[in-house]
Design a protein around this motif. Structure first.
Motif: not given
Length: 103
Positions: A65-81, A96-101
């Protein structure tokens, strides 16, 4: 290392022998003896800590799901994710947990 070895090192530390001499006596690293003795002195902890590979993250199940989010919107921010994960997957995490992940 065995639980028994750690217990023997800690028992030897009760007599206030130096960590270096205890390490040499039991054949453990000096830093290991220091760490065990300090942990017991500061928190009373005498049990060995978990060893090996760190446990997985709560994000592991949502990797696609996370990979698909990034693929759909390349400039997505951590807050948006984070907001998307909360609304779509019902998972609340910190930035910070998302950033580490992602690393």
């Amino acid at each position: 290392m065995s639980d028994d070895l750690q217990k023997r090192v800690l028992e030897a530390g009760v007599g206030r022998a130096s960590a270096r001499s205890i390490a040499a006596r039991f054949g453990v690293g000096i830093s290991t003896a220091i760490r065990w003795l300090r942990r017991e002195r500061e928190s009373g902890e005498r049990t060995p800590r978990r060893q090996g590979k760190p446990r997985g993250s709560r994000l592991d199940a949502h990797e696609a799901f996370i990979a698909d989010m990034i693929e759909a919107q390349k400039d997505i921010t951590l807050q948006e994710m984070i907001a998307c994960l909360k609304s779509e997957c019902d998972i609340e995490i910190g930035r910070s947990m998302l950033s580490r992940g992602l690393r």
